[in-house]
Design a protein around this motif. Sequence first.
Motif, PDB file in Angstrom:
ATOM      1  N   ILE A 156       0.842  -1.201   0.000  1.00 51.52           N
ATOM      2  CA  ILE A 156       0.000   0.000   0.000  1.00 51.52           C
ATOM      3  C   ILE A 156       0.877   1.251   0.000  1.00 51.52           C
ATOM      4  CG2 ILE A 156      -1.775   1.301   1.276  1.00 51.52           C
ATOM      5  CD1 ILE A 156      -2.897  -1.264   0.200  1.00 51.52           C
ATOM      6  N   LEU A 157       1.933   1.197   0.774  1.00 51.47           N
ATOM      7  CA  LEU A 157       2.833   2.349   0.832  1.00 51.47           C
ATOM      8  C   LEU A 157       3.415   2.637  -0.553  1.00 51.47           C
ATOM      9  CD1 LEU A 157       4.446   4.440   2.562  1.00 51.47           C
ATOM     10  CD2 LEU A 157       6.248   2.740   2.670  1.00 51.47           C
ATOM     11  N   ARG A 158       3.903   1.605  -1.210  1.00 51.79           N
ATOM     12  CA  ARG A 158       4.483   1.780  -2.555  1.00 51.79           C
ATOM     13  C   ARG A 158       3.422   2.317  -3.508  1.00 51.79           C
ATOM     14  NH1 ARG A 158       8.788  -1.960  -4.114  1.00 51.79           N
ATOM     15  NH2 ARG A 158       7.624  -2.366  -6.014  1.00 51.79           N
ATOM     16  N   PHE A 159       2.267   1.745  -3.389  1.00 45.58           N
ATOM     17  CA  PHE A 159       1.156   2.164  -4.243  1.00 45.58           C
ATOM     18  C   PHE A 159       0.885   3.668  -4.045  1.00 45.58           C
ATOM     19  CE2 PHE A 159      -3.457   2.726  -4.831  1.00 45.58           C
ATOM     20  CZ  PHE A 159      -3.662   2.124  -6.055  1.00 45.58           C
ATOM     21  N   CYS A 160       0.857   4.085  -2.790  1.00 48.32           N
ATOM     22  CA  CYS A 160       0.559   5.493  -2.493  1.00 48.32           C
ATOM     23  C   CYS A 160       1.702   6.404  -2.951  1.00 48.32           C
ATOM     24  CB  CYS A 160       0.313   5.693  -0.995  1.00 48.32           C
ATOM     25  SG  CYS A 160      -1.167   4.854  -0.421  1.00 48.32           S
ATOM     26  N   VAL A 161       2.933   5.887  -2.841  1.00 46.95           N
ATOM     27  CA  VAL A 161       4.073   6.698  -3.282  1.00 46.95           C
ATOM     28  C   VAL A 161       3.960   7.015  -4.775  1.00 46.95           C
ATOM     29  CG1 VAL A 161       6.577   6.641  -3.695  1.00 46.95           C
ATOM     30  CG2 VAL A 161       5.667   5.969  -1.478  1.00 46.95           C
ATOM     31  N   HIS A 162       3.470   6.049  -5.539  1.00 45.42           N
ATOM     32  CA  HIS A 162       3.311   6.287  -6.970  1.00 45.42           C
ATOM     33  C   HIS A 162       2.369   7.451  -7.234  1.00 45.42           C
ATOM     34  CE1 HIS A 162       5.791   3.351  -8.778  1.00 45.42           C
ATOM     35  NE2 HIS A 162       5.172   2.307  -8.256  1.00 45.42           N
ATOM     36  N   TYR A 163       1.365   7.595  -6.390  1.00 40.81           N
ATOM     37  CA  TYR A 163       0.412   8.697  -6.588  1.00 40.81           C
ATOM     38  C   TYR A 163       0.932  10.000  -5.992  1.00 40.81           C
ATOM     39  CZ  TYR A 163      -3.436   5.746  -8.168  1.00 40.81           C
ATOM     40  OH  TYR A 163      -4.234   4.907  -8.898  1.00 40.81           O
ATOM     41  N   LEU A 164       1.465   9.901  -4.783  1.00 40.60           N
ATOM     42  CA  LEU A 164       1.754  11.116  -4.016  1.00 40.60           C
ATOM     43  C   LEU A 164       3.184  11.616  -4.178  1.00 40.60           C
ATOM     44  CD1 LEU A 164      -0.125  10.062  -0.755  1.00 40.60           C
ATOM     45  CD2 LEU A 164      -0.979  11.528  -2.581  1.00 40.60           C
ATOM     46  N   LYS A 165       4.063  10.729  -4.599  1.00 41.99           N
ATOM     47  CA  LYS A 165       5.472  11.093  -4.786  1.00 41.99           C
ATOM     48  C   LYS A 165       6.091  11.638  -3.505  1.00 41.99           C
ATOM     49  CE  LYS A 165       4.713  10.715  -9.335  1.00 41.99           C
ATOM     50  NZ  LYS A 165       3.325  10.319  -9.283  1.00 41.99           N
ATOM     51  N   ASP A 166       5.612  11.177  -2.388  1.00 42.37           N
ATOM     52  CA  ASP A 166       6.107  11.695  -1.109  1.00 42.37           C
ATOM     53  C   ASP A 166       5.923  10.583  -0.077  1.00 42.37           C
ATOM     54  OD1 ASP A 166       6.018  12.775   1.535  1.00 42.37           O
ATOM     55  OD2 ASP A 166       5.737  14.772   0.690  1.00 42.37           O
ATOM     56  N   VAL A 167       7.040  10.081   0.417  1.00 40.43           N
ATOM     57  CA  VAL A 167       6.974   8.903   1.278  1.00 40.43           C
ATOM     58  C   VAL A 167       6.214   9.188   2.572  1.00 40.43           C
ATOM     59  CG1 VAL A 167       8.358   7.248   2.613  1.00 40.43           C
ATOM     60  CG2 VAL A 167       9.080   7.900   0.321  1.00 40.43           C
ATOM     61  N   GLU A 168       6.422  10.356   3.160  1.00 39.23           N
ATOM     62  CA  GLU A 168       5.763  10.638   4.440  1.00 39.23           C
ATOM     63  C   GLU A 168       4.247  10.740   4.266  1.00 39.23           C
ATOM     64  OE1 GLU A 168       6.882  10.495   7.560  1.00 39.23           O
ATOM     65  OE2 GLU A 168       8.649   9.740   6.518  1.00 39.23           O
ATOM     66  N   ARG A 169       3.843  11.446   3.224  1.00 43.60           N
ATOM     67  CA  ARG A 169       2.398  11.544   2.962  1.00 43.60           C
ATOM     68  C   ARG A 169       1.835  10.161   2.645  1.00 43.60           C
ATOM     69  NH1 ARG A 169       1.770  15.849  -1.611  1.00 43.60           N
ATOM     70  NH2 ARG A 169      -0.462  15.586  -1.429  1.00 43.60           N
ATOM     71  N   ALA A 170       2.610   9.406   1.892  1.00 48.84           N
ATOM     72  CA  ALA A 170       2.150   8.060   1.518  1.00 48.84           C
ATOM     73  C   ALA A 170       1.980   7.194   2.760  1.00 48.84           C
ATOM     74  CB  ALA A 170       3.138   7.431   0.547  1.00 48.84           C
ATOM     75  N   LYS A 171       2.864   7.390   3.738  1.00 52.08           N
ATOM     76  CA  LYS A 171       2.781   6.598   4.975  1.00 52.08           C
ATOM     77  C   LYS A 171       1.474   6.937   5.713  1.00 52.08           C
ATOM     78  CE  LYS A 171       7.005   6.325   6.852  1.00 52.08           C
ATOM     79  NZ  LYS A 171       8.075   6.676   7.782  1.00 52.08           N
ATOM     80  N   ASP A 172       1.188   8.228   5.785  1.00 55.62           N
ATOM     81  CA  ASP A 172      -0.066   8.657   6.433  1.00 55.62           C
ATOM     82  C   ASP A 172      -1.277   8.048   5.749  1.00 55.62           C
ATOM     83  OD1 ASP A 172       0.967  10.200   8.397  1.00 55.62           O
ATOM     84  OD2 ASP A 172       0.851  12.093   7.303  1.00 55.62           O
ATOM     85  N   ILE A 173      -1.233   8.086   4.416  1.00 60.05           N
ATOM     86  CA  ILE A 173      -2.399   7.587   3.668  1.00 60.05           C
ATOM     87  C   ILE A 173      -2.507   6.069   3.803  1.00 60.05           C
ATOM     88  CG2 ILE A 173      -3.418   7.367   1.356  1.00 60.05           C
ATOM     89  CD1 ILE A 173      -3.668  10.172   2.476  1.00 60.05           C
ATOM     90  N   ALA A 174      -1.357   5.404   3.830  1.00 60.66           N
ATOM     91  CA  ALA A 174      -1.379   3.944   3.988  1.00 60.66           C
ATOM     92  C   ALA A 174      -2.017   3.590   5.334  1.00 60.66           C
ATOM     93  CB  ALA A 174       0.044   3.393   3.907  1.00 60.66           C
TER      94      ALA A 174
END
Lengths: 512, 195
Positions: free
Chosen positions: B34-52
Motif C-alpha cells: 500500500i505504501l508503494r502504491f501510495c508513493v506512486h500517486y503522491l510522490k512523497d513517502v511521508e504523505r504516503a505513509k499517512d495515507i497507507a
Amino acid sequence: MTHFPYDKYQDDLMAFLDGTLDAAGRERLERVIEADPACRAECHWFEQAREDLESMGDAMLENVPQVDLVEAVMGAVVEAKSRPKTVGQASRKEVRTARYVDWRRWALAAAILLVLGLGAFYAVKRAGEESTVPPYAEVVTPGRGTARPAPAGKNIEKFDDIRNRLRGAISGSLAPSAERAPEEGPFDGVDFAKTDELSTDELSLGEVVATRRDAVFNGEALGRLERWARLNDIEARGVVSSEGAAMAALVGAAQSLPAAEAKVYLLAALDQFSEDPYVRMELAKRLLEDPESKEAAEMQLAALRELDPENSLAVWLEALALLREGDAAALDLLAEAASLDRASAYALDAAQFREQALLANGMDPEVARVLTAMTGGIEEYDFLSEVANELLAYGKGYEEQNDFDAAQQIYEAVYQLGVQLTQGAQFSQEQLAALDIQRAAIELLNGVSSMLGDTEQLETLAVLAEGLRGGIGELVEFFGRLNEVFSQPVDTGWLLEMADHVLDLGDLAIFD
Amino acid sequence: MSVAERTDEELLTALCQGEDAALAVLVGRYQNDILRFCVHYLKDVERAKDIAQETFLRVFVARERFDERRKFRPWVLCIARNLCLNELKRKRTVPMESLDAYSTRVRGRPGQVPGSNLDGPDEAAMAAERQAALEQALDTLDEESREVVILRFFERMSARDIAEIVGTTEGAIRTRLHRILRTLRSACTEQRENL
C-alpha cells in the motif's frame, strides 16, 4: 491515430502482455504477428515498453523504506473501539492528533439528529417506518407526487421514502385551528363525492375553496386540487392542437406532455420566448430526459446561464448530467454550482404558464386563477427533490466505495443547493423543497462525519441544524396560518385578490 | 489453521466477527504494498505513509461493507487510491510532479536506471535512452492514462484488477492500455525523429 487491420486483435494483444491470454488466443495472435510486419513491430515495441516501464517503476521505489504500521493502526482501532456507543471508526486526523474529545463528538452527532428529527415536536412517526426522522415535507404540508425511480444501483431509499409517504399525508395537527370544525361560509355545502366526477371546465370557485378547506383535515383533498390544476395528457394535446391557442398556453400545456412531445412545443415557443429563462429551463429538463438530446440540453442550459447568470440551477443540472456519465469533472461543476448564491426552478413562471393552459382548456378564469395560486410550486417541489435526491444518491455511491471525501463534497454541495433555493423561493413548496434538501444533506453529512470522527464538521453541522430548525418552524407557522385562513369563511373578493397576489409574487408573500 | 495462514477474505470475515488480530495480519501483509502504491500517486513517502495508515483504518471502518464476492487486494487498493486522489485534490495548489522530474529527483539524473539488470554498457545506454524518451512521453499523457500506466506497469497489476480499482471493465482497460501504448510509441518515434 493510425488504425491497422490487426486492431481487432487488440484485446488479445493486451491479454498477451498481461500474460492472461489462453493457448488458443496465443496461437491466433502468433499467426497474426507472423503474417503482419506492422503488428509484429508494434508487438515488439509494446513488450519492450512494458519492460522499460516496469524497470522505471522499480527504480522509483528504490528509496521507499519498509514500514511497520501494525502498531499504529491497531492502536487507533483500540482507541476507536473504546469510545461510547462503539462504532469503531477512526480517522487519520485522530491518529495524527489524538486531541479530540470523544463524548463531545457523540453528543454533537446525537444533538444534530435530535434537532433534525423533530419527532418529539410533532410525533408524526408512523408505525413500521425505519427512519427515525420524519420528513419535513410530511410534517408541514399536505402531500402529493409519486416517488420516481432511483438511479440504478444507488441506495436512496430513505429520501425516496419521504416522497412515497407524502401522498395522502396531511398533518392537520400542525394547523392551529385543525381541531375545531370549520365555520360555515359562502362556499359550503359541496358534495365532495360529486366533485371527483366533474370535468375541469365544470368546476366552480365554490368547489375549489371547499376542497381546500377539506384539505385542512383530509390529505386526499389536496390531491384533488392538484389534479384539477394540471391538465391530463389528453387535455394538453387538445390545447396544443387547437387552432389559435396562445403560445403561452402551449408552454403551459407542455408541462403535462411526455418529454418527446413537450420538447417540440417548447422549441417552437422559443421563437416568442427566447429570453424567457423558464422556457429554456423547461426545455433543458425535457431534453435531459433523453440521452440522445444531451448536447441540445447543454445548449439550452448554456443559454439559460447567460439569461439568468445568478440562478445556479442550470449549473446543478449540468453537473448532474456529468455525474450520470461518470465524468469526474462533475465534482468541479458541483463546486461551481455551490459557490453561487441563488437557485430557482421558476415556479412562479411555471404557474403563470399553467394558468394559461387551464384557460385554453375552457376552465373558468377565476377558478383557473385560484387553483393555480393554490397549487403553485408543487411541480417544482417534485423536480427539485428529484434533482437533490439523485445527487445525494451519487454521494452515497461514493460513500459505498469508501470515498468519503467525494461523498462529503457532494453532500455539502447539495446542502448549498438547499440554501440557494431558500434564497430563490417564491412559493412555500419551493421553500419546503429547500428545507427538505438541506435536512437530507445534513443527515448524510452527520453520518459520515460521525463515522470519521470529524468533530469540527459535527460542530458546524450542529449550528446548521439549529438554523434549519428555525426555518422549519417558520414554515410550519406559515402552513398553520394558511390552514387557519381556509378553516374560516372566505370572501370571494379577498380570495381573488389573494390569487392575484400569489401569481404576482408567490404565496410566501401573502401574509406580508 | 493459524491466523497468518488464512486468506485475506477469511481474515476480513474474522475481523467482521470481532477478531481484531485479523486486521493486524492484513496490515502486516499489505502495508508495504500500500505504501508503494501510495508513493506512486503522491510522490512523497511521508504523505504516503499517512495515507497507507488511513487506508487500514478505513478498512476497519468499512469492514462490514466488504462484498465477500470481491477480492481483498483490489478493494484495499481502491480505498488507497481514493484517499490518494483526495489528498492530491486537497493539495491541488501543489501541482503534481511530472514523472520525469520525480524520477530525476529520486534517481539522480534523467534516464539513469540504477540497479538495472542489463547485460552490458551498450544495452544499458540504449535502455536509458529508451526510458528517457518514455518518461518524456509519459508526461504528455492525461492524468487518467498516467494512472493506468502506473497501475499496470509500475504496480504490475492485471487489467482485471485495474478495472476493479478504477471502477470500469477489464475490456475498457485493455482498450485504454492499447491506446496509451500507441500514444507512447508515437510520441517516442516523434522524439527520435526530432533528434
